[in-house]
Design a protein around this motif. Structure first.
Motif, short mmCIF file in Angstrom:
data_model
loop_
_atom_site.label_atom_id
_atom_site.label_comp_id
_atom_site.label_asym_id
_atom_site.label_seq_id
_atom_site.Cartn_x
_atom_site.Cartn_y
_atom_site.Cartn_z
N ARG A 1 0.84 -1.20 0.00
CA ARG A 1 0.00 0.00 0.00
C ARG A 1 0.88 1.26 0.00
NH1 ARG A 1 -5.20 -1.39 1.21
NH2 ARG A 1 -5.77 0.61 2.12
N GLU A 2 2.03 1.17 0.66
CA GLU A 2 2.93 2.32 0.68
C GLU A 2 3.51 2.59 -0.70
OE1 GLU A 2 4.56 5.64 2.10
OE2 GLU A 2 3.14 4.33 3.13
N ASP A 3 3.80 1.52 -1.47
CA ASP A 3 4.27 1.70 -2.85
C ASP A 3 3.25 2.49 -3.65
OD1 ASP A 3 6.61 0.17 -2.50
OD2 ASP A 3 5.53 -1.69 -2.91
N ILE A 4 1.99 2.11 -3.52
CA ILE A 4 0.92 2.77 -4.26
C ILE A 4 0.82 4.24 -3.85
CG2 ILE A 4 -1.57 2.80 -4.66
CD1 ILE A 4 -1.46 -0.29 -4.23
N ARG A 5 0.87 4.48 -2.55
CA ARG A 5 0.80 5.87 -2.08
C ARG A 5 1.97 6.69 -2.62
NH1 ARG A 5 -0.42 3.21 2.91
NH2 ARG A 5 -2.62 3.42 3.50
N GLU A 6 3.16 6.12 -2.60
CA GLU A 6 4.34 6.85 -3.05
C GLU A 6 4.25 7.22 -4.53
OE1 GLU A 6 7.83 4.64 -2.15
OE2 GLU A 6 7.78 5.09 -0.01
N VAL A 7 3.82 6.27 -5.35
CA VAL A 7 3.72 6.53 -6.79
C VAL A 7 2.72 7.65 -7.05
CG1 VAL A 7 2.86 5.57 -8.98
CG2 VAL A 7 4.48 4.28 -7.58
N TYR A 8 1.57 7.58 -6.42
CA TYR A 8 0.55 8.59 -6.70
C TYR A 8 0.85 9.92 -6.03
CZ TYR A 8 -2.17 5.41 -9.42
OH TYR A 8 -2.56 4.56 -10.42
N HIS A 9 1.57 9.90 -4.94
CA HIS A 9 1.99 11.17 -4.33
C HIS A 9 2.94 11.91 -5.26
CE1 HIS A 9 3.00 14.13 -1.32
NE2 HIS A 9 4.27 13.80 -1.36
N LEU A 10 3.89 11.17 -5.84
CA LEU A 10 4.82 11.79 -6.79
C LEU A 10 4.09 12.29 -8.04
CD1 LEU A 10 8.07 9.63 -6.83
CD2 LEU A 10 7.86 12.06 -6.31
N LYS A 11 3.16 11.46 -8.56
CA LYS A 11 2.40 11.88 -9.72
C LYS A 11 1.61 13.14 -9.43
CE LYS A 11 0.10 9.10 -12.35
NZ LYS A 11 0.67 9.42 -13.67
N SER A 12 1.05 13.22 -8.24
CA SER A 12 0.27 14.40 -7.87
C SER A 12 1.15 15.65 -7.83
CB SER A 12 -0.39 14.17 -6.50
OG SER A 12 -1.18 15.28 -6.14
N LEU A 13 2.32 15.54 -7.23
CA LEU A 13 3.22 16.68 -7.15
C LEU A 13 3.68 17.13 -8.54
CD1 LEU A 13 5.48 15.68 -4.12
CD2 LEU A 13 3.73 17.46 -4.16
N LEU A 14 4.11 16.16 -9.35
CA LEU A 14 4.69 16.50 -10.65
C LEU A 14 3.64 16.97 -11.65
CD1 LEU A 14 7.27 13.58 -10.93
CD2 LEU A 14 7.72 15.97 -10.34
N GLU A 15 2.50 16.30 -11.67
CA GLU A 15 1.47 16.72 -12.61
C GLU A 15 0.81 18.02 -12.14
OE1 GLU A 15 -1.29 13.86 -14.04
OE2 GLU A 15 0.25 12.32 -14.35
N GLY A 16 0.75 18.24 -10.84
CA GLY A 16 0.24 19.52 -10.35
C GLY A 16 1.13 20.66 -10.81
#
Length: 226
Positions: A80-95
């Motif tokens: 679950r932490e892997d999933i959170r990390e990937v989407y946290h990075l995507k959120s920061l970068l795409e934002g």
């Protein structure tokens, strides 16, 4: 071990091994946590062990393979932490990308983005989920391309590889495509308005909405760490 498809062509052996093994991992031919036996992989790909080992080392750097001393290589498990990390990075970068787009997009680029949004809406109305998903992916890539940074694009490609593996494990979330399409439109509208903060916030809201539904999905609960 699941059978791999050897690639044909003039690519160097390490690259051929890398692409074959990577595709098998992303498409779940090789499952999370599965051991990767170099001899077996080499035999399936009709090459020697050396390029296979080099390919596995490259995939290890990308986070798709892990190496355990005295045990060898394994397909990277998913937590679950892997999933959170990937989407946290995507959120920061795409934002950040949406913020740049709101400031810099030309009329022609806005029309291109609008065609993606309208196409996804039309695909939803037709019930063509594959087309809708493809157009949504294109919209995400469009945002990253707006930044014009090759290193950012390479990083996002790696995150997309992980994301694709997550998707294939759960076979979609009911109603998620419709909600994502609506959220993409909110991002687009903020970009058209030239509102950088609103565009960034819309991306963050989209990612947060997705990650909550994703982690609550029963199939994810079954296959990930607590």
């Amino acid at each position: 071990m699941a059978s791999l498809e050897p690639l044909e062509g003039a690519l160097p052996l390490t690259e051929r091994a890398y692409q074959s093994i990577k595709a098998a991992i992303i498409n779940l031919v090789l499952r999370p946590g599965q051991p990767l036996v170099e001899t077996s992989l080499a035999q399936q790909l009709h090459i020697s062990k050396t390029p296979v080992r080099d390919a596995l080392r490259k995939l290890e750097k990308e986070g798709l393979v892990v190496f355990y001393p005295y045990k060898g290589f394994y397909v990277a498990p998913i937590s679950r932490e892997d999933i959170r990390e990937v989407y946290h990075l995507k959120s920061l970068l795409e934002g950040m990308a949406a913020r740049v787009a709101a400031r810099t997009l030309t009329k022609e680029q806005i029309e291109e983005a609008e065609s993606l949004i309208e196409g996804a809406d039309d695909a939803i109305r037709r019930g063509d989920e594959d087309a809708c998903r493809a157009l949504g992916d294109q919209f995400h890539r469009f945002l990253i391309a707006a930044v014009r940074n090759r290193r950012l694009e390479a990083l996002m490609d790696n995150l997309s590889d992980h994301q694709e593996r997550f998707f294939k494990l759960i076979f979609g979330i009911p109603g998620r495509l419709q909600r994502s399409t609506l959220e993409h439109r909110r991002v687009f509208e903020a970009i058209v308005e030239g509102d950088e903060l609103k565009a960034e916030a819309a991306v963050h809201a989209h990612m947060e909405s997705f990650i909550q539904e994703f982690l609550e999905n029963e199939k994810i609960k079954e296959i990930t760490d607590p």
